[in-house]
Design an enzyme around this catalytic site. Sequence first.
Site, short mmCIF file in Angstrom:
data_model
loop_
_atom_site.label_atom_id
_atom_site.label_comp_id
_atom_site.label_asym_id
_atom_site.label_seq_id
_atom_site.Cartn_x
_atom_site.Cartn_y
_atom_site.Cartn_z
NE ARG A 128 -30.66 24.06 -4.79
CZ ARG A 128 -31.67 24.99 -4.16
NH1 ARG A 128 -32.80 24.92 -4.72
NH2 ARG A 128 -31.52 25.70 -3.32
CD GLU A 147 -29.41 25.68 2.36
OE1 GLU A 147 -29.79 25.21 3.52
OE2 GLU A 147 -30.16 25.96 1.53
CG ASN A 149 -31.61 23.50 0.67
OD1 ASN A 149 -32.21 24.11 1.42
ND2 ASN A 149 -30.69 23.96 -0.50
CB SER A 154 -37.92 24.93 -5.32
OG SER A 154 -36.98 25.97 -4.76
CE LYS A 309 -29.32 27.04 6.62
NZ LYS A 309 -30.56 26.73 6.18
CE LYS A 368 -25.43 29.92 6.39
NZ LYS A 368 -25.35 28.87 5.34
CD GLU A 372 -33.29 24.78 5.41
OE1 GLU A 372 -32.91 25.15 4.28
OE2 GLU A 372 -32.45 24.34 6.16
N GLY A 373 -35.32 28.41 3.52
CA GLY A 373 -36.37 29.51 2.60
C GLY A 373 -35.63 30.90 2.39
NE ARG A 454 -30.26 29.12 -5.81
CZ ARG A 454 -30.44 28.60 -4.23
NH1 ARG A 454 -31.43 29.42 -3.54
NH2 ARG A 454 -29.52 28.53 -3.73
P1 ADP Z 1 -31.39 28.89 3.45
O1 ADP Z 1 -31.84 27.65 3.91
O2 ADP Z 1 -32.31 30.06 4.06
O3 ADP Z 1 -31.40 29.14 1.76
P2 ADP Z 1 -28.71 29.38 3.14
O4 ADP Z 1 -27.47 28.77 4.26
O5 ADP Z 1 -28.59 28.64 1.89
O6 ADP Z 1 -30.00 29.21 3.96
O7 ADP Z 1 -28.29 30.95 3.39
C1 ADP Z 1 -29.36 31.82 2.48
C2 ADP Z 1 -28.32 32.72 1.74
O8 ADP Z 1 -27.37 33.27 2.25
C3 ADP Z 1 -27.34 31.64 0.97
O9 ADP Z 1 -28.28 31.51 -0.63
C4 ADP Z 1 -26.32 32.84 0.32
O10 ADP Z 1 -26.64 33.65 -0.59
C5 ADP Z 1 -26.08 33.54 1.82
N1 ADP Z 1 -25.04 32.79 2.43
C6 ADP Z 1 -25.66 31.70 3.36
N2 ADP Z 1 -24.00 31.25 3.79
C7 ADP Z 1 -23.36 31.95 3.33
C8 ADP Z 1 -21.79 31.97 3.53
N3 ADP Z 1 -21.30 31.16 4.24
N4 ADP Z 1 -21.24 32.75 3.02
C9 ADP Z 1 -21.91 33.92 2.01
N5 ADP Z 1 -23.09 34.00 1.94
C10 ADP Z 1 -23.79 33.01 2.28
MG MG Z 2 -31.97 25.79 2.78
MG MG Z 3 -30.30 28.11 0.68
#
Ligand code: ADP
Ligand code: MG
Ligand code: MG
Length: 478
Positions: A128, A147, A149, A154, A309, A368, A372-373, A454
């Site tokens: 995803r 990102e 996944n 899910s 990442k 970052k 994950e999660g 979401r």
């Molecule tokens: P994970 O693998 O934990 O889901 P993400 O990279 O998706 O990691 O980051 C988790 C959440 O943080 C995202 O769902 C989003 O809400 C926020 N986020 C992540 N990267 C950004 C970004 N570059 N700008 C704004 N919000 C972000």
């Molecule tokens: Mg993720």
């Molecule tokens: Mg995410």
Amino acid sequence: MRMAQGIPDEVLMNSALIKELAEEAKDSAVTQGVLMRLQETPNSSEVVSFAPFTLFPTPVPKAVFSQALAVQTHYNTLVDKISQDADFLQEALASTITVDDFTARLFKIHQQILKEGRSQSIVLGLNRSDYMLDQRENDTPSLKQIEINTIAASFGGLSSRTPDVHRHILKMAGRLEESERILDNNPAAGLARAIAKAWELYGSEKAVVVFLVEDVQRNIFDQRYVEYELWKRNIHVIRLRFEDVFKAGSLDQDKRLFVDGKEVGVVYFRNGYMPDNYTSEQSWDARLLMERSRAVKCPDISTHLAGTKKVQQVLARPGVLERFFPDQPQAVQQIRATFAGLYTLDLGPEGDKTVSMALAAPERFVLKPQREGGGNNIYGSEICQVLEQVKESTERTAYILMDKIHPTPVRNYLMRQGSPLKISNCLSELGVFGAYVRQGKDMVTNECVGHLLRTKSSEHSDGGVAAGVAVLDNPLLF
Ligand code: ADP
Ligand code: MG
Ligand code: MG
């Protein structure tokens, strides 16, 4: 301008109507099967509730939505190509694995498999790719990948059930025209189609599909929708934990995986994406056993690593995408258009530059780690605290830095079991599901199989649905 395309104030601010719609929405969610187990009883279905969702769908411009769907098969190809490029993975993750124990451990399994030789040429990828819309002032919004996944992505199940809830609520609110703009969506069917294809290619009628699941299974119904699609095809599905595989799993001389006497054709990981999932050495042993086996893994260990990442950041460097698409400038251009600014923290002048840039304007970035999660990223002044601590050491290479994306907030009501009804300023994240099966050099299927929206309150900078922050939503295209 976007608000005008969405739910008008006369509806949003009519508290009597909202209250009535909210009650109606809960019943609709429950009857449509938008369900989740209770936090108190995560392993029982005796009493369950609705999974969190928005009262109304969220406006999303048609152009960016189509763009996200259109690039998905290229992302599938990209992830798959990375997974086959051991030199690239080695180079991309070299600095990370010196400091990040979890990634290092996964990488060690990857190396062992390379050394032994892969015992299965069939690859099943279900991923995803997540995006936010970067929108400043009156500019047109721009689709930016947050990102991708490649393991345990899910909500392909529950998101196939939410469209009817929003259609119903819009009709009740007298918004028939909007109700007809809610798209059908069925990622569960597409994910299952790819699993079934991999199972078929594995080629044993009696082989089972294993869903490798967590000990705590609050989100089981999301997975059930995929399972039932397989059962419809008379494919036998069993749900196992690492512990079960450790206790009852073994390989025969052809590396066929057997658990409790049952031959396993496909292992679909809905667990194993974060350190806490490996509760003991036995979990790691079980992961290794499955990776070494002839069962088709979704994902295999190298595809798992392709979703880190760090790899995402390396892909954004000039010339790297061209390595994977030497003759497809259009694929390169389509993928690159979705990249936000991503910056290395490797030791050296480039990483030093990243550190000073972040310290000078932390509010412009997200820091970052390789996790994950949800809930792991670092924002604002905390970026300075963390960087000040690690900036002189290799420890900084556990992180990447990313431009912060700024979507336009939209007002909505977040429906959560046990929470009072209140209007929130919300930000949304669009996910697109990809599914592919490769056998040797042949891509047998490569598809975009649906979407997920979401939405979370803008008070929270991080966190997904499972983390209790975001809720399920639907795009209202305009
Ligand atoms: P994970 O693998 O934990 O889901 P993400 O990279 O998706 O990691 O980051 C988790 C959440 O943080 C995202 O769902 C989003 O809400 C926020 N986020 C992540 N990267 C950004 C970004 N570059 N700008 C704004 N919000 C972000
Ligand atoms: Mg993720
Ligand atoms: Mg995410």
